[in-house]
Design a protein around this motif. Structure first.
Motif, PDB file in Angstrom:
ATOM      1  N   SER A  44       0.815  -1.216   0.000  1.00 61.42           N
ATOM      2  CA  SER A  44       0.000   0.000   0.000  1.00 61.42           C
ATOM      3  C   SER A  44       0.846   1.262   0.000  1.00 61.42           C
ATOM      4  O   SER A  44       0.430   2.296  -0.538  1.00 61.42           O
ATOM      5  CB  SER A  44      -0.943  -0.001   1.206  1.00 61.42           C
ATOM      6  OG  SER A  44      -1.706   1.176   1.262  1.00 61.42           O
ATOM      7  N   SER A  49      -3.097   6.353  -3.018  1.00 60.00           N
ATOM      8  CA  SER A  49      -4.312   6.586  -2.242  1.00 60.00           C
ATOM      9  C   SER A  49      -3.993   6.653  -0.756  1.00 60.00           C
ATOM     10  O   SER A  49      -3.290   5.787  -0.217  1.00 60.00           O
ATOM     11  CB  SER A  49      -5.326   5.468  -2.508  1.00 60.00           C
ATOM     12  OG  SER A  49      -6.490   5.635  -1.714  1.00 60.00           O
ATOM     13  N   GLU A  56      -5.263   2.010   3.359  1.00 57.98           N
ATOM     14  CA  GLU A  56      -4.524   2.583   2.234  1.00 57.98           C
ATOM     15  C   GLU A  56      -3.652   3.721   2.742  1.00 57.98           C
ATOM     16  O   GLU A  56      -4.166   4.762   3.181  1.00 57.98           O
ATOM     17  CB  GLU A  56      -5.501   3.090   1.169  1.00 57.98           C
ATOM     18  CG  GLU A  56      -6.363   2.003   0.566  1.00 57.98           C
ATOM     19  CD  GLU A  56      -7.408   2.552  -0.391  1.00 57.98           C
ATOM     20  OE1 GLU A  56      -7.588   3.797  -0.409  1.00 57.98           O
ATOM     21  OE2 GLU A  56      -8.049   1.763  -1.090  1.00 57.98           O
TER      22      GLU A  56
END
Length: 284
Positions: A44, A49, A56
């Motif tokens: 992530s 994002s 995230e």
């Protein structure tokens, strides 16, 4: 005896500095263990994002924002700094050059927060109200502010790098009938290409590491801006914002990764600058 003592003291100080850097690196790695042990979070981190509630914690947009802001600020600061450095060395009359050196030294000592406050009160309203460029807090406002702040530092770095060569070659230039301007532009600058690049690298490290201007002027939106009038967020500003509001969540853990990215960039700049300095010393 005194030279040996100074050399020993310098080596000791260098050793302490190196140990401090390695200690910081070890601390960041240790504190970030929960993050490094989770493959999903590590994946992530490379995303763009940012939604910690959904797991995230992407840093890509902030890393890109850091590089965009630093590069755009240097586009302003480096040419202006080079012109000011050349002016202090010979392009400007001697009385003006002396006054410029004093002014540059004073400007380089002004705290970053002062530049940021001036920008908030003058530049941001001008961009927003007079030019109609969004809300004013933007990549453009931060780049202009950071560029102005970096210019005296760049000028002093370049002046210090070019001055020894200019002094050494001045007698030869006079013998050849070269003016100070011709000597600077035709001889000194081509001879000190590595010093020019080293100053650029050092200035980029300063630009990447700035926090207050990015925090106060850039708008701090977590996305990659489509144009300079939109806001952005840098890694340094993100670290400051997260530390002010959180010390437990995954979002807080992500600041260790952000810190390691900044440390890696500074280490790369140091390595490249040291390599250029060694090549230059060997050449001379």
């Amino acid at each position: 005896m005194s030279e040996r003592l100074l050399a020993t003291a310098a080596a000791f100080a260098g050793g302490i500095a190196a140990c401090a850097v390695f200690a910081i690196l070890a601390l960041l790695l240790w504190l970030g263990l929960p993050l490094w042990r989770d493959p999903a979070l590590l994946i992530s981190l490379a995303g763009s994002s940012w939604n910690p509630a959904a797991g995230e914690i992407g840093l890509a947009s902030m890393a890109a924002g850091t590089l965009l802001l630093a590069a755009s600020a240097l586009l302003l600061a480096y040419p202006c700094g080079l012109l000011l450095a050349l002016s202090t060395l010979g392009l400007a009359p001697r009385p003006l050059a002396a006054a410029m050196r004093t002014l540059l030294a004073l400007l380089s000592g002004i705290p970053t927060v002062v530049y940021a406050f001036v920008s908030v009160w003058l530049l941001v309203p001008w961009l927003r109200d007079s030019l109609g460029l969004g809300m004013g807090y933007s990549w453009l406002a931060a780049a202009l502010t950071l560029g102005v702040m970096l210019t005296p530092t760049v000028a002093l770095l370049l002046s210090g790098a070019l001055s020894p060569t200019f002094t050494r070659l001045q007698a030869a230039g006079d013998a050849l009938g070269l003016s100070r301007v011709q000597l600077l532009l035709w001889v000194v600058l081509p001879a000190e290409r590595r010093a020019l690049l080293s100053a650029l690298l050092l200035s980029s490290g300063r630009a990447v590491g700035d926090t207050l201007i990015a925090l106060m002027v850039s708008g701090n939106a977590i996305w990659l801006p489509a144009n300079p009038t939109e806001p952005l967020r840098t890694l340094t500003a993100h670290i400051a914002i997260t530390l002010a509001a959180d010390t437990q969540s995954q979002a807080y853990a992500a600041i260790y990764a952000a810190s390691l990215l900044l440390l890696a960039y500074v280490a790369l700049v140091h390595f490249l600058t040291a390599s250029l300095s060694d090549e230059s010393a060997h050449r001379h």
